[in-house]
Scaffold this motif. Sequence first.
Motif, PDB file in Angstrom:
ATOM      1  N   SER A  49     -13.221 -40.394  -1.631  1.00  0.00           N
ATOM      2  CA  SER A  49     -14.177 -41.389  -1.132  1.00  0.00           C
ATOM      3  C   SER A  49     -13.405 -42.644  -0.716  1.00  0.00           C
ATOM      4  N   GLY A  50     -14.070 -43.530   0.021  1.00  0.00           N
ATOM      5  CA  GLY A  50     -13.418 -44.772   0.434  1.00  0.00           C
ATOM      6  C   GLY A  50     -12.883 -45.582  -0.730  1.00  0.00           C
ATOM      7  N   PRO A  51     -13.709 -45.847  -1.770  1.00  0.00           N
ATOM      8  CA  PRO A  51     -13.201 -46.597  -2.923  1.00  0.00           C
ATOM      9  C   PRO A  51     -12.066 -45.893  -3.650  1.00  0.00           C
ATOM     10  N   GLU A  52     -12.163 -44.562  -3.809  1.00  0.00           N
ATOM     11  CA  GLU A  52     -11.095 -43.830  -4.487  1.00  0.00           C
ATOM     12  C   GLU A  52      -9.784 -43.914  -3.711  1.00  0.00           C
ATOM     13  N   MET A  53      -9.873 -43.747  -2.389  1.00  0.00           N
ATOM     14  CA  MET A  53      -8.659 -43.824  -1.567  1.00  0.00           C
ATOM     15  C   MET A  53      -8.052 -45.216  -1.639  1.00  0.00           C
ATOM     16  N   TYR A  54      -8.893 -46.245  -1.636  1.00  0.00           N
ATOM     17  CA  TYR A  54      -8.377 -47.610  -1.705  1.00  0.00           C
ATOM     18  C   TYR A  54      -7.586 -47.836  -2.989  1.00  0.00           C
ATOM     19  N   VAL A  55      -8.109 -47.367  -4.117  1.00  0.00           N
ATOM     20  CA  VAL A  55      -7.405 -47.520  -5.387  1.00  0.00           C
ATOM     21  C   VAL A  55      -6.058 -46.815  -5.331  1.00  0.00           C
ATOM     22  N   LEU A  56      -6.033 -45.602  -4.779  1.00  0.00           N
ATOM     23  CA  LEU A  56      -4.786 -44.847  -4.692  1.00  0.00           C
ATOM     24  C   LEU A  56      -3.778 -45.541  -3.772  1.00  0.00           C
ATOM     25  N   MET A  57      -4.252 -46.120  -2.677  1.00  0.00           N
ATOM     26  CA  MET A  57      -3.355 -46.788  -1.737  1.00  0.00           C
ATOM     27  C   MET A  57      -2.781 -48.070  -2.335  1.00  0.00           C
TER      28      MET A  57
ATOM     29  N   ASP B 173     -11.514 -49.449 -11.987  1.00  0.00           N
ATOM     30  CA  ASP B 173     -10.267 -49.381 -11.220  1.00  0.00           C
ATOM     31  C   ASP B 173     -10.446 -49.969  -9.830  1.00  0.00           C
ATOM     32  N   PHE B 174     -11.556 -49.630  -9.182  1.00  0.00           N
ATOM     33  CA  PHE B 174     -11.815 -50.179  -7.853  1.00  0.00           C
ATOM     34  C   PHE B 174     -11.981 -51.686  -7.916  1.00  0.00           C
ATOM     35  N   CYS B 175     -12.761 -52.169  -8.866  1.00  0.00           N
ATOM     36  CA  CYS B 175     -12.989 -53.613  -8.976  1.00  0.00           C
ATOM     37  C   CYS B 175     -11.690 -54.357  -9.257  1.00  0.00           C
ATOM     38  N   ALA B 176     -10.833 -53.773 -10.083  1.00  0.00           N
ATOM     39  CA  ALA B 176      -9.552 -54.413 -10.382  1.00  0.00           C
ATOM     40  C   ALA B 176      -8.676 -54.484  -9.148  1.00  0.00           C
ATOM     41  N   ALA B 177      -8.645 -53.384  -8.365  1.00  0.00           N
ATOM     42  CA  ALA B 177      -7.835 -53.368  -7.149  1.00  0.00           C
ATOM     43  C   ALA B 177      -8.373 -54.359  -6.124  1.00  0.00           C
ATOM     44  N   TYR B 178      -9.696 -54.416  -5.986  1.00  0.00           N
ATOM     45  CA  TYR B 178     -10.325 -55.333  -5.032  1.00  0.00           C
ATOM     46  C   TYR B 178     -10.067 -56.785  -5.447  1.00  0.00           C
TER      47      TYR B 178
ATOM     48  N   ARG C  56      -2.377 -48.511  -5.572  1.00  0.00           N
ATOM     49  CA  ARG C  56      -1.529 -48.059  -6.669  1.00  0.00           C
ATOM     50  C   ARG C  56      -0.159 -47.606  -6.166  1.00  0.00           C
ATOM     51  N   THR C  57      -0.119 -46.969  -4.987  1.00  0.00           N
ATOM     52  CA  THR C  57       1.135 -46.456  -4.432  1.00  0.00           C
ATOM     53  C   THR C  57       1.769 -47.413  -3.430  1.00  0.00           C
ATOM     54  N   LYS C  58       1.156 -48.592  -3.241  1.00  0.00           N
ATOM     55  CA  LYS C  58       1.627 -49.604  -2.291  1.00  0.00           C
ATOM     56  C   LYS C  58       1.600 -49.088  -0.848  1.00  0.00           C
TER      57      LYS C  58
ATOM     58  N   ARG D 157       6.004 -45.297   3.054  1.00  0.00           N
ATOM     59  CA  ARG D 157       4.715 -45.308   2.365  1.00  0.00           C
ATOM     60  C   ARG D 157       4.541 -43.958   1.680  1.00  0.00           C
ATOM     61  N   GLU D 158       4.096 -44.002   0.460  1.00  0.00           N
ATOM     62  CA  GLU D 158       3.936 -42.762  -0.295  1.00  0.00           C
ATOM     63  C   GLU D 158       2.725 -41.989   0.221  1.00  0.00           C
ATOM     64  N   SER D 159       2.904 -40.702   0.449  1.00  0.00           N
ATOM     65  CA  SER D 159       1.812 -39.861   0.922  1.00  0.00           C
ATOM     66  C   SER D 159       0.762 -39.686  -0.169  1.00  0.00           C
ATOM     67  N   ILE D 160      -0.501 -39.593   0.237  1.00  0.00           N
ATOM     68  CA  ILE D 160      -1.604 -39.349  -0.691  1.00  0.00           C
ATOM     69  C   ILE D 160      -2.315 -38.085  -0.239  1.00  0.00           C
ATOM     70  N   GLU D 161      -2.287 -37.076  -1.059  1.00  0.00           N
ATOM     71  CA  GLU D 161      -2.855 -35.787  -0.690  1.00  0.00           C
ATOM     72  C   GLU D 161      -4.349 -35.742  -0.963  1.00  0.00           C
ATOM     73  N   GLY D 162      -5.029 -34.851  -0.256  1.00  0.00           N
ATOM     74  CA  GLY D 162      -6.428 -34.576  -0.534  1.00  0.00           C
ATOM     75  C   GLY D 162      -7.398 -35.494   0.177  1.00  0.00           C
ATOM     76  N   VAL D 163      -8.664 -35.271  -0.101  1.00  0.00           N
ATOM     77  CA  VAL D 163      -9.769 -36.039   0.472  1.00  0.00           C
ATOM     78  C   VAL D 163     -10.448 -36.815  -0.651  1.00  0.00           C
TER      79      VAL D 163
END
Length: 347
Positions: free
Chosen positions: A146-154, A254-259, A156-158, A138-144
């Motif tokens: 919000s919940g929606p932002e992290m979800y989009v990044l996760m 981006d969040f809505c598309a991922a959801y 995006r990186t699978k 699993r690709e690491s995601i750096e930083g802190v």
Amino acid sequence: MKFSIIVAAYNVERYIGECLESLKAQTFDDFECVVVNDCSQDGTLAAIESSVSGDARFSVLTLPQNSGLSAARNAGIAAAQGEFIMFLDGDDYYAVDALERLTARIDADKLDMLYFGAASFYESRKLRREHYENQEVRESIEGVHSGPEMYVLMERTKAFRPSACLYTVRKQLLDDNGVRFLDGILHEDVLFQMQLIPHPQRVAFLCEPLYQRRMREGSIMTTRPTMRNVHGLTVTTQHMQEWLMAHAAEFSPDFCAAYAWRTADTREVAARYLLQIDEEDVEAYRDGLEPTDLAAFDMHVLGLWRSMKHVYDEYENSHAYRIGHALIAIPQKIRRLVELPQAKPGE
């Protein structure tokens, strides 16, 4: 206390001791463990009591009747007194320093929620071959974030995994937003997590295999799917769609598309399960639905299954498939010949 770890246990006599010992061995001890025995029919309760005897950090709840994983976890949440909630399945376990590492990251970044990694292990080569899951990569995601932002990044990186066991979250967030597991369905983790994602303000990902996930015969993950699996995923996607339609204007595109993609993907999983289920069972399930639920099922799951089946049937009847199948079959036939027992002299 820092953590309340909820262990739901049903007929895991062989594994629950190892699970609980992994908690007793933790290098960080500011936690409680609420073990919920879901009316097990084997020696699970006796094994639990033997493992936790004399350790005040552990409490045991026994449900009056077998109620399922959702009810067991909800009972654990209701009893929990810790600042952060964690879920541990009764046949899995933690790395010895898991809680210490989680605490260090939570405190350093003042987190509301922290995702972490897992490693899967298999009870047999057959299970590894047939139910292999790539938890470790699993690709690491750096930083802190919000919940929606992290979800989009996760997504995006699978790196996204719809498992309640692979994060810890402030209990106050669950209580303030009424997030609980939906009773009576399988695959309850998906809906619980998707309901939770919009609320945390500070979320991070510790990409380390702190959770040890057992793949064994007879678990939900390794048993042939039934209409209960399809039903759980269908109900989940209905709730997800309704929520997104009601709240889409509050979140980024981006969040809505991922959801939306996760909703569609979950429906596709339900449709793929139908490929393994007898059509008589599908029809019996349809006969038991109310008109609105029947229309939703036919529209979103059964229709998708029929389209998928049509594509599969066309492919299997194609010239390319028959050639490929023949080429694969040749080495299989050779292997079977090689593996035949040699005849003894005179036979």
